[in-house]
Scaffold this active site. Structure first.
Site, short mmCIF file in Angstrom:
data_model
loop_
_atom_site.label_atom_id
_atom_site.label_comp_id
_atom_site.label_asym_id
_atom_site.label_seq_id
_atom_site.Cartn_x
_atom_site.Cartn_y
_atom_site.Cartn_z
N LYS A 155 42.68 29.76 29.43
CA LYS A 155 44.04 30.27 29.16
C LYS A 155 44.79 29.28 28.28
O LYS A 155 45.47 29.67 27.33
CB LYS A 155 44.78 30.49 30.48
CG LYS A 155 44.21 31.63 31.31
CD LYS A 155 44.63 32.97 30.74
CE LYS A 155 43.59 34.03 30.87
NZ LYS A 155 43.92 35.32 30.29
N ARG A 180 38.70 26.16 47.66
CA ARG A 180 37.68 26.67 46.73
C ARG A 180 37.67 25.77 45.50
O ARG A 180 38.71 25.24 45.11
CB ARG A 180 38.00 28.10 46.29
CG ARG A 180 38.00 29.11 47.40
CD ARG A 180 38.48 30.45 46.89
NE ARG A 180 39.76 30.32 46.17
CZ ARG A 180 40.35 31.31 45.53
NH1 ARG A 180 39.79 32.51 45.49
NH2 ARG A 180 41.50 31.13 44.92
N TYR A 200 38.44 28.59 34.11
CA TYR A 200 39.28 29.77 33.85
C TYR A 200 40.63 29.34 33.28
O TYR A 200 41.08 29.84 32.24
CB TYR A 200 39.50 30.56 35.14
CG TYR A 200 40.68 31.52 35.04
CD1 TYR A 200 40.58 32.69 34.29
CD2 TYR A 200 41.90 31.23 35.66
CE1 TYR A 200 41.67 33.55 34.17
CE2 TYR A 200 42.99 32.08 35.54
CZ TYR A 200 42.87 33.24 34.80
OH TYR A 200 43.95 34.08 34.66
N SER A 213 48.68 32.20 32.14
CA SER A 213 48.68 31.99 33.59
C SER A 213 49.36 30.68 33.95
O SER A 213 49.27 29.68 33.21
CB SER A 213 47.22 31.94 34.06
OG SER A 213 47.14 31.39 35.35
N1 LIG Z 1 45.62 38.83 38.48
C1 LIG Z 1 46.14 37.60 38.47
O1 LIG Z 1 46.37 36.99 39.52
C2 LIG Z 1 46.50 36.95 37.14
C3 LIG Z 1 47.30 35.79 37.14
C4 LIG Z 1 47.61 35.19 35.92
C5 LIG Z 1 47.12 35.72 34.73
N2 LIG Z 1 46.33 36.84 34.77
C6 LIG Z 1 45.80 37.37 33.51
O2 LIG Z 1 46.17 38.72 33.40
C7 LIG Z 1 45.15 39.43 32.69
C8 LIG Z 1 44.79 40.70 33.44
O3 LIG Z 1 44.32 40.35 34.73
P1 LIG Z 1 43.97 41.45 35.83
O4 LIG Z 1 44.36 40.91 37.15
O5 LIG Z 1 44.50 42.76 35.40
O6 LIG Z 1 42.39 41.43 35.76
P2 LIG Z 1 41.36 42.66 35.75
O7 LIG Z 1 40.01 42.09 35.91
O8 LIG Z 1 41.82 43.72 36.67
O9 LIG Z 1 41.54 43.21 34.25
C9 LIG Z 1 40.92 42.59 33.14
C10 LIG Z 1 40.33 43.70 32.30
O10 LIG Z 1 39.75 43.13 31.11
C11 LIG Z 1 38.54 43.81 30.84
N3 LIG Z 1 37.74 42.91 30.01
C12 LIG Z 1 37.30 41.67 30.34
N4 LIG Z 1 36.63 41.13 29.30
C13 LIG Z 1 36.66 42.05 28.29
C14 LIG Z 1 36.16 42.08 26.96
N5 LIG Z 1 35.47 41.03 26.44
N6 LIG Z 1 36.40 43.16 26.19
C15 LIG Z 1 37.08 44.23 26.70
N7 LIG Z 1 37.57 44.27 27.96
C16 LIG Z 1 37.36 43.18 28.74
C17 LIG Z 1 37.95 44.14 32.21
O11 LIG Z 1 37.04 45.22 32.18
C18 LIG Z 1 39.21 44.46 33.01
O12 LIG Z 1 39.49 45.85 32.99
C19 LIG Z 1 44.00 38.47 32.51
O13 LIG Z 1 44.05 37.95 31.20
C20 LIG Z 1 44.28 37.38 33.51
O14 LIG Z 1 43.77 36.12 33.08
C21 LIG Z 1 46.02 37.47 35.94
#
Ligand SMILES: NC(=O)c1ccc[n+]([C@@H]2O[C@H](COP(=O)([O-])OP(=O)(O)OC[C@H]3O[C@@H](n4cnc5c(N)ncnc54)[C@H](O)[C@@H]3O)[C@@H](O)[C@H]2O)c1
Length: 337
Positions: A145, A291, A141, A117
């Site tokens: 990362k 926040r 958080y 991220s």
């Molecule tokens: N959405 C954003 O704005 C954003 C920005 C930067 C980075 N990211 C990274 O991208 C990745 C995906 O994000 P997203 O937006 O799809 O989030 P999301 O919450 O939609 O998806 C994350 C998934 O991981 C699963 N999960 C969490 N912990 C778990 C575990 N211990 N074992 C198995 N499954 C588990 C959840 O059930 C969920 O389906 C994350 O690593 C997040 O940190 C997201």
């Protein structure tokens, strides 16, 4: 090619699954459904369970010994929640990733792509960051990362594992073919929240933080269409070995970090304006305090993704808004809720 996608029932992992399939690959999904939706994994091979469950991981690799790469999206992702529940975030995002990496080593899976991220960066001059900008994450958080990047790097140095950490800026939008999109539990999805407000699912959009040192006081973000983001993963996977060749000495440690953004900074207020233009009316919005854990934001400077992944973002913010709105009309039907 067959690819294990952890968190593949989430917003981004499920979109990566579709992008992989569109290019002729197969995604195998591991997700505990702690946040994600079973429906988003579609008809892909699906394993419900935890990334730290080494027995389950061994079973996945017994069933699919031809998995060539892992994309690790599974994580808890809410910045404010991480401030309230740091222990849970460190255990889930850091501790469990260690177990996953151990399990992958045992399974002999040596290619690893990590969902990192842009929140790993500290405040940057003129809000522009490249991959050499100082890391100074400001929330638990974001620290998870950064820590995972460090542990990938250390394990890569000591083993045959090679890892690419893709530092996402601000993913928005939905799969243009509407197979996936924000699922409502994706708490940091600003555009998903705007859509929910415009549809009456949420009462008001809170512009959190109006006193940042940006052009209009609201946070500045580099919004990248989730479909572009997904395609960057496909490039990283298909060209994994070339990516390290192109990186030259930078790749000697076995770990590379690459920013994924558009290079355009858009303030939250500008995003709200663009959204209101797209829907043709104003939405209920209110200025609110910052926040905990939030930052002024940043946007991508430089073109490492282009050099290493042969990727650049193609879609506009307007396209992402259009796709998010189209997705919102089918979301309940797709998710079954
Ligand atoms: N959405 C954003 O704005 C954003 C920005 C930067 C980075 N990211 C990274 O991208 C990745 C995906 O994000 P997203 O937006 O799809 O989030 P999301 O919450 O939609 O998806 C994350 C998934 O991981 C699963 N999960 C969490 N912990 C778990 C575990 N211990 N074992 C198995 N499954 C588990 C959840 O059930 C969920 O389906 C994350 O690593 C997040 O940190 C997201």
């Amino acid at each position: 090619m067959k690819i294990l996608v952890t968190g593949g029932a989430g917003y981004i992992g499920s979109t990566i699954g579709s992008a992989l399939e569109d290019r002729g690959h197969e995604a195998v999904i591991l997700d505990s459904l702690v946040i994600g939706h079973r429906a988003l994994a579609r008809n892909r091979p699906f394993y419900e369970g935890d990334i730290a469950d080494r027995r389950l991981l061994a079973e996945i690799f017994r069933d699919h010994p031809d998995i060539a790469c892992t994309v690790h999206c599974a994580a808890l992702i809410s910045v404010p929640e991480s401030v309230e529940r740091p222990y849970d975030y460190y255990v889930n995002n850091v501790g469990k990733t260690l177990e996953l990496l151990k399990g992958l080593e045992e399974a002999g899976c040596q290619r690893f792509v990590f969902s990192s991220s842009a929140s790993v960066y500290g405040e940057a001059p003129e809000f522009m960051v490249d991959e050499s900008s100082p890391l100074a994450p400001s929330s638990p958080y974001a620290r998870t990362k950064m820590m995972v990047e460090f542990l990938i790097e250390d394990i890569c140095k000591a083993s045959d594992l090679r890892g690419i950490s893709l530092r996402y800026f601000n993913p928005i939008g939905a799969d243009p073919e509407l197979r996936s999109g924000p699922h409502g539990k994706a708490t940091s999805q600003v555009l998903g929240t705007l859509v929910d407000v415009s549809m009456g699912r949420l009462p008001v959009f809170r512009i959190t933080g109006t006193d940042w040192p940006t052009r209009d006081g609201t946070g500045l973000r580099d919004y990248v269409h989730v479909w572009d983001l997904a395609k960057a993963h496909v490039n990283a996977i298909e060209q994994f070995d070339q990516v390290f060749e192109r990186a030259g000495d930078d790749g000697n440690s076995g770990h590379l970090a690459v920013n994924l953004g558009t290079g355009q900074g858009v303030t939250v207020r500008e995003l709200v304006d663009a959204f209101e233009s797209a829907v043709g009316h104003e939405i209920a919005k209110v200025d609110a305090p910052r926040r905990p854990g939030d930052t002024a934001g940043s946007y991508v400077s430089g073109s490492r993704a282009e050099q290493l992944l042969d990727w650049s973002a193609r879609s506009t913010v307007q396209q992402a808004i259009t796709d998010a709105l189209r997705w919102s009309k089918v979301r309940e039907e797709v998710l079954g809720d």
